[in-house]
Write an enzyme that holds these catalytic residues in place. Sequence first.
Site, PDB file in Angstrom:
ATOM      1  N   LYS A   1       0.812  -1.214   0.000  1.00 53.76           N
ATOM      2  CA  LYS A   1       0.000   0.000   0.000  1.00 53.76           C
ATOM      3  C   LYS A   1       0.848   1.267   0.000  1.00 53.76           C
ATOM      4  O   LYS A   1       0.530   2.241  -0.694  1.00 53.76           O
ATOM      5  CB  LYS A   1      -0.929  -0.004   1.210  1.00 53.76           C
ATOM      6  CG  LYS A   1      -1.953  -1.125   1.202  1.00 53.76           C
ATOM      7  CD  LYS A   1      -2.901  -0.987   2.379  1.00 53.76           C
ATOM      8  CE  LYS A   1      -3.937  -2.091   2.402  1.00 53.76           C
ATOM      9  NZ  LYS A   1      -3.363  -3.387   2.761  1.00 53.76           N
TER      10      LYS A   1
ATOM     11  N   HIS B   1     -13.423  -3.537   9.235  1.00 56.26           N
ATOM     12  CA  HIS B   1     -12.732  -3.254   7.980  1.00 56.26           C
ATOM     13  C   HIS B   1     -12.850  -4.379   6.956  1.00 56.26           C
ATOM     14  O   HIS B   1     -12.104  -4.400   5.978  1.00 56.26           O
ATOM     15  CB  HIS B   1     -11.254  -2.927   8.231  1.00 56.26           C
ATOM     16  CG  HIS B   1     -11.037  -1.809   9.187  1.00 56.26           C
ATOM     17  ND1 HIS B   1     -11.298  -0.485   8.864  1.00 56.26           N
ATOM     18  CD2 HIS B   1     -10.594  -1.808  10.476  1.00 56.26           C
ATOM     19  CE1 HIS B   1     -11.018   0.276   9.903  1.00 56.26           C
ATOM     20  NE2 HIS B   1     -10.595  -0.493  10.894  1.00 56.26           N
TER      21      HIS B   1
ATOM     22  N   ARG C   1      -5.293  -8.187  -8.146  1.00 55.80           N
ATOM     23  CA  ARG C   1      -5.877  -9.522  -8.306  1.00 55.80           C
ATOM     24  C   ARG C   1      -7.362  -9.359  -8.590  1.00 55.80           C
ATOM     25  O   ARG C   1      -7.882  -8.252  -8.671  1.00 55.80           O
ATOM     26  CB  ARG C   1      -5.697 -10.330  -7.026  1.00 55.80           C
ATOM     27  CG  ARG C   1      -6.264  -9.606  -5.794  1.00 55.80           C
ATOM     28  CD  ARG C   1      -6.272 -10.465  -4.556  1.00 55.80           C
ATOM     29  NE  ARG C   1      -6.576  -9.725  -3.342  1.00 55.80           N
ATOM     30  CZ  ARG C   1      -7.783  -9.353  -2.947  1.00 55.80           C
ATOM     31  NH1 ARG C   1      -8.832  -9.626  -3.707  1.00 55.80           N
ATOM     32  NH2 ARG C   1      -7.963  -8.697  -1.821  1.00 55.80           N
TER      33      ARG C   1
END
Length: 453
Positions: free
Chosen positions: A116, A233, A289
């Site tokens: 990230k 989350h 992906r």
Amino acid sequence: MFKKILIANRSEIAVRVIRACREMGIKSVAVYSEADRESRHIRMADEAICIGPGPSKLSYLDAEAVLSAAGISGADAIHPGYGFLSENADFAELCAKRGFTFIGPPPEASRKLGFKSAGKAVALAAGVPVVPGTKGDIKADVSREVAEIGYPVLIKASAGGGGKGMRVVREPGELKAQLAAAANEAQAAFGDGSVFIEKLLEHPRHVEIQIAADKFGSVVAFAERDCTVQRRHQKLVEESPSPALTPEIRRDMQAAAIRLAKAAGYANVGTVEFLFQDGKFYFIEVNARLQVEHPVTEAVAGVDLMELMIRLAAGEKLPFDQARASEIRCHAIEHRINAEDPERDFMPCPGRIESLELPGGAGVRVDTHAYAGYTIPSYYDSLIAKLIISAGDRPAALRRALRALNELQVGGVKTTAGLHAKIVSHPVFMSGDFDTHFLEKTRILESKELTHA
């Protein structure tokens, strides 16, 4: 085109790949752990090879075991599905070295975007707005840098998602301990303890853009998926189009996703994720992906993303342009049905499914590997089915979803189906005006107004 594809995964996504292979005239090879001997994907594939014991690190995460199975079977390509080795650039590189085509992005693109913090650097260079945060992974004392960002902040794992390695920090005194806790959790979940910090947006929506890119530099972006309803989350419900986006914001978000993909040299399918708040969007990460929620885009766009993924990996060009990719043909919503007990803090409920009745009818799709008599292992994610609903507009989709959720009957284990029925019938969700704290704000888990029949 490939003659035989090995699926380096399990459960419903393995079933999904096998079905695509069969429709394309491609032989399929399933791999499985000893704990997955009862899984549907083993019976559906043309061949099946056991690659190890139940724990993921001894089977589905064992790259050498997967590659050995590919060699034994004579496969010429490997499809990683999602999770496990799907975003592992080293594995993709190993596939190429051993003579197998990895059905996913090139390793260099995964390295640029899979972490990230690295993805944020690419986004900034491409002129894509990002949430303010630390510059790269944390390697030293960042208390001063965090103070400049401003509390509250969110610690995030660089190597993965799903809520693992995430911590909210509201006060400077909490920073050190929470950094250590997040790093330890990230190390346990992803084998990498790298973390970084972002400014915490207090009431965002989670909106993502599905992209597809060929090896010739063409990239398209589909209409958004709204994945705002989450717990810890982790996504519960995904829908498209988002009730919060205007056509102008949609176009801007799609353009940003395309810029990012081109800047990273991306190829194949992937998802660019954003937070959306107060009319502005901010890049947060790329999932290099296929996503769990890809059927939502398939329904809205009328495109088979799995077949497209295989064709792009085989070197074919994108078969359509941006105008075609942007088409919105219906409203679609996906419900992730997990073997969990929402009344006990979503505690996983592995065990034997004594009975199973699946919904049907117009606009109802069910992706699952489960069946009556199947025993859910305790080693893996608790997802047992995805219920994908499509209809002419959002109100019709919600009515159809409620009908289908109440038709779904799972005996022997607890599931989240009843919670989903509460969600789609809740006035706040029906209004379309909610954020990622929907469950907490509505206290829907405490509601006894609607129970799953």
